[in-house]
Motif scaffolding. Structure first.
Motif, mmCIF file in Angstrom:
data_model
loop_
_atom_site.group_PDB
_atom_site.id
_atom_site.type_symbol
_atom_site.label_atom_id
_atom_site.label_comp_id
_atom_site.label_asym_id
_atom_site.label_seq_id
_atom_site.Cartn_x
_atom_site.Cartn_y
_atom_site.Cartn_z
ATOM 1 N N PHE A 1 0.829 -1.195 0.000
ATOM 2 C CA PHE A 1 0.000 0.000 0.000
ATOM 3 C C PHE A 1 0.872 1.257 0.000
ATOM 4 O O PHE A 1 0.586 2.229 -0.725
ATOM 5 N N LEU A 2 1.954 1.246 0.818
ATOM 6 C CA LEU A 2 2.874 2.392 0.816
ATOM 7 C C LEU A 2 3.601 2.494 -0.511
ATOM 8 O O LEU A 2 3.841 3.620 -1.023
ATOM 9 N N GLU A 3 3.957 1.379 -1.102
ATOM 10 C CA GLU A 3 4.626 1.411 -2.408
ATOM 11 C C GLU A 3 3.673 1.942 -3.479
ATOM 12 O O GLU A 3 4.108 2.689 -4.393
ATOM 13 N N TYR A 4 2.399 1.618 -3.393
ATOM 14 C CA TYR A 4 1.413 2.131 -4.348
ATOM 15 C C TYR A 4 1.259 3.654 -4.228
ATOM 16 O O TYR A 4 1.064 4.368 -5.236
ATOM 17 N N LEU A 5 1.404 4.147 -2.996
ATOM 18 C CA LEU A 5 1.309 5.590 -2.760
ATOM 19 C C LEU A 5 2.651 6.302 -2.956
ATOM 20 O O LEU A 5 2.699 7.545 -2.894
ATOM 21 N N GLY A 6 3.728 5.517 -3.163
ATOM 22 C CA GLY A 6 5.046 6.117 -3.348
ATOM 23 C C GLY A 6 5.692 6.549 -2.056
ATOM 24 O O GLY A 6 6.526 7.473 -2.057
ATOM 25 N N LYS A 7 5.376 5.919 -0.963
ATOM 26 C CA LYS A 7 5.905 6.317 0.342
ATOM 27 C C LYS A 7 6.638 5.183 1.058
ATOM 28 O O LYS A 7 6.865 5.287 2.267
ATOM 29 N N ALA A 8 7.044 4.146 0.329
ATOM 30 C CA ALA A 8 7.745 3.018 0.942
ATOM 31 C C ALA A 8 9.223 3.376 1.037
ATOM 32 O O ALA A 8 10.030 3.056 0.142
ATOM 33 N N CYS B 1 -2.841 4.415 8.575
ATOM 34 C CA CYS B 1 -3.319 5.132 7.394
ATOM 35 C C CYS B 1 -3.191 6.650 7.555
ATOM 36 O O CYS B 1 -2.778 7.356 6.618
ATOM 37 N N THR B 2 -3.518 7.180 8.732
ATOM 38 C CA THR B 2 -3.522 8.631 8.919
ATOM 39 C C THR B 2 -2.124 9.203 9.113
ATOM 40 O O THR B 2 -1.848 10.323 8.660
ATOM 41 N N GLU B 3 -1.203 8.469 9.762
ATOM 42 C CA GLU B 3 0.114 9.030 10.098
ATOM 43 C C GLU B 3 1.200 8.609 9.120
ATOM 44 O O GLU B 3 2.101 9.410 8.826
ATOM 45 N N LEU B 4 1.156 7.394 8.613
ATOM 46 C CA LEU B 4 2.217 6.926 7.717
ATOM 47 C C LEU B 4 1.815 7.002 6.251
ATOM 48 O O LEU B 4 2.576 7.521 5.414
ATOM 49 N N ALA B 5 0.636 6.503 5.915
ATOM 50 C CA ALA B 5 0.211 6.484 4.515
ATOM 51 C C ALA B 5 -0.473 7.785 4.098
ATOM 52 O O ALA B 5 -0.580 8.063 2.888
ATOM 53 N N LEU B 6 -0.924 8.573 5.062
ATOM 54 C CA LEU B 6 -1.644 9.814 4.772
ATOM 55 C C LEU B 6 -2.830 9.541 3.839
ATOM 56 O O LEU B 6 -3.048 10.238 2.832
ATOM 57 N N ALA B 7 -3.588 8.537 4.192
ATOM 58 C CA ALA B 7 -4.759 8.138 3.401
ATOM 59 C C ALA B 7 -5.865 7.745 4.374
ATOM 60 O O ALA B 7 -5.680 7.690 5.595
ATOM 61 N N THR B 8 -7.032 7.490 3.806
ATOM 62 C CA THR B 8 -8.156 7.080 4.649
ATOM 63 C C THR B 8 -8.155 5.567 4.839
ATOM 64 O O THR B 8 -7.554 4.808 4.066
ATOM 65 N N ASP C 1 -9.691 3.757 1.885
ATOM 66 C CA ASP C 1 -8.784 3.541 0.760
ATOM 67 C C ASP C 1 -7.912 2.309 0.979
ATOM 68 O O ASP C 1 -7.652 1.551 0.034
ATOM 69 N N PHE C 2 -7.495 2.109 2.223
ATOM 70 C CA PHE C 2 -6.657 0.938 2.523
ATOM 71 C C PHE C 2 -7.460 -0.371 2.366
ATOM 72 O O PHE C 2 -6.952 -1.362 1.830
ATOM 73 N N TYR C 3 -8.734 -0.338 2.788
ATOM 74 C CA TYR C 3 -9.579 -1.531 2.643
ATOM 75 C C TYR C 3 -9.856 -1.828 1.181
ATOM 76 O O TYR C 3 -9.883 -3.005 0.768
ATOM 77 N N LEU C 4 -10.062 -0.799 0.396
ATOM 78 C CA LEU C 4 -10.290 -1.026 -1.037
ATOM 79 C C LEU C 4 -9.043 -1.583 -1.706
ATOM 80 O O LEU C 4 -9.128 -2.428 -2.617
ATOM 81 N N PHE C 5 -7.874 -1.127 -1.265
ATOM 82 C CA PHE C 5 -6.631 -1.633 -1.842
ATOM 83 C C PHE C 5 -6.434 -3.102 -1.465
ATOM 84 O O PHE C 5 -5.914 -3.891 -2.289
ATOM 85 N N GLN C 6 -6.801 -3.469 -0.270
ATOM 86 C CA GLN C 6 -6.660 -4.877 0.157
ATOM 87 C C GLN C 6 -7.475 -5.819 -0.714
ATOM 88 O O GLN C 6 -7.093 -6.961 -0.955
ATOM 89 N N LYS C 7 -8.624 -5.314 -1.236
ATOM 90 C CA LYS C 7 -9.457 -6.154 -2.095
ATOM 91 C C LYS C 7 -8.808 -6.406 -3.457
ATOM 92 O O LYS C 7 -9.194 -7.352 -4.153
ATOM 93 N N THR C 8 -7.851 -5.583 -3.829
ATOM 94 C CA THR C 8 -7.192 -5.778 -5.123
ATOM 95 C C THR C 8 -6.048 -6.765 -5.048
ATOM 96 O O THR C 8 -5.503 -7.142 -6.087
#
Length: 445
Positions: A396-403, A427-434, A437-444
């Protein structure tokens, strides 16, 4: 009809009557012999049969007639033949009466082992007269019980029959004995899972032989004295029922040994609560285990006590898995000795972790995430986390470019925070996402 024919007819009639009489008597004797076939009865029967034959032989009328001059008048000979037949029948009847009386006397000795149905028996060979009394013969065909299974009884009699309560003779489950065993009922109240114990061989029979007051209570009081909480009694006995058979002297000696190695009373109580088999091992074995970890990892006495107090099953489990994991860390994973020492002190579970899981997480961290050995050794908790948790968050962090896991570069993310934070904070402190969004990414994935 000639005199010879008359004698022949009389002899034939006499023989037929004797055969009929002997057959009837033998039938009655066979019925008696069914109840007790013994050598004495057989001998008496054979003696009786011999006497009958002897009587018949000496009372038999000569069958051969020489000539008419040697024969007296017909009426006289016929009367003589009848008298001889009557004498022969009386002789036979006397022998039968003596034999039956003897049998009746012997039946009284057999009465202690089987009850006989007594029937009145009158020999058909005996003449009906006052001189020969009736003889009572015990046939003993079927032993009579106090209560017969085929006997019809009333409902009141059925209710009045008292059946003593007893342990089931055999059962595949301990629940059949709980209501009748004080020990099992009290163990259930303490929280012991009997369904787990009955699956182990010989444990159920061992528990049934224990007396709660003399065997169980003293061990429970001992555990309470060393600081074990009452709520842990059920867990300890469920996992180690054999502690109930250990002598109190041995249990006390092992506790004294741990305290001599500077384990505090709180540590001892906590170790016994989390490792129920700890007190089943001898002092010599406990000493060998402590020495193994101290020498193998080059640890101080304080660090050795630290890892053992945090993971007391290290003193109970097999050393083969520990030796194998140490070789995996050194040879396959490539950690140095001081790095292994630091990892073990921080996360003692690495020594007992599954080898496949350990190598799988390290491969993803080192080869996919490009994390070096020194950072993994600095944050060894990552080796004890779930593989799916690490992969999902990294992707998820790699998808957001933050890994970014290099501490020398900006936007650095430590491995400790990567695996320890809850999903919402991650999600709020490291990924800066909701979180959505993380749950939707897990489904992929």
């Amino acid at each position: 009809m000639t005199l010879c024919d008359i004698l022949v007819d009389d002899r034939a009639e006499l023989r037929i009557q004797l055969l009929i009489a002997m057959a009837s008597s033998c039938t009655q004797l066979c019925l008696q012999c069914r109840s007790h076939l013994c050598s004495k009865t057989v001998a008496n029967t054979w003696q009786y049969y011999t006497q009958v034959r002897h009587c018949i032989r000496f009372t038999r009328v000569p069958t051969k007639i020489l000539d008419g001059s040697s024969i007296i008048k017909g009426n006289h000979i016929t009367n003589q033949a009848r008298q001889m037949r009557k004498q022969q029948m009386f002789c036979y009847s006397d022998l039968a009466a003596k034999h039956l009386a003897t049998e009746a006397k012997e039946d009284k000795d057999v009465e202690e082992t089987s009850r006989a149905d007594v029937v009145a028996y009158k020999s058909p060979l005996l003449p009906i007269r006052d001189a020969v009394p009736e003889i009572q013969v015990s046939l003993d065909l079927d032993a009579a019980a106090e209560f017969s299974a085929l006997e019809v009884i009333s409902d009141e009699e059925a209710v009045s029959i008292s059946v003593p309560s007893a342990m089931p003779p055999a059962s595949t489950s301990l629940r059949d004995y709980v209501d009748r065993s004080e020990t099992l009922s009290k163990l259930v109240q303490l929280g012991v899972n009997l369904w787990k114990l009955e699956q182990r061989p010989n444990v159920g029979s061992m528990l049934l032989r224990l007396n709660f007051n003399t065997d169980v209570v003293p061990r429970l009081l001992f555990l309470k004295e060393i600081g074990v909480e009452d709520s842990r009694f059920g867990y300890i006995i469920t996992h180690n029922p054999f502690i109930l058979t250990e002598s109190l002297e041995h249990l006390q000696s092992r506790v004294n040994y741990l305290k001599s190695k500077k384990f505090s009373s709180e540590n001892v109580a906590s170790m016994v609560s989390r490792a129920p088999y700890l007190l089943n091992f001898s002092v010599k074995r406990l000493d060998n285990r402590l020495g193994f970890y101290q020498q193998q990892l080059n640890l101080s006495a304080s660090n050795t006590r630290n890892i053992v107090a945090r993971l007391p099953r290290l003193l109970c489990g097999s050393l083969d898995s520990v030796k194998e994991n140490l070789k995996v860390c050194e040879i396959e994973l490539g950690f140095k000795e001081n790095e292994i020492q630091h990892i073990v002190i921080a996360v003692p579970k690495v020594l007992t972790a599954n080898k496949r899981k350990l190598t799988q997480i390290f491969d993803f961290l080192h080869n996919i995430m490009k994390v070096p050995h020194n950072l993994i050794a600095k944050f060894p908790q990552v080796l004890n986390t779930k593989y799916l948790r690490v992969t999902e968050r990294h992707l998820f962090l790699e998808y957001l470019g933050k890994a970014q896991y290099d501490p020398t570069l900006p936007n650095y993310i430590s491995l400790d925070r990567l695996v320890s934070l809850p999903d919402e904070i991650f999600c709020t402190e490291l990924a800066l996402a909701t979180l959505e969004d993380f749950y939707l990414f897990q489904k992929t994935l």
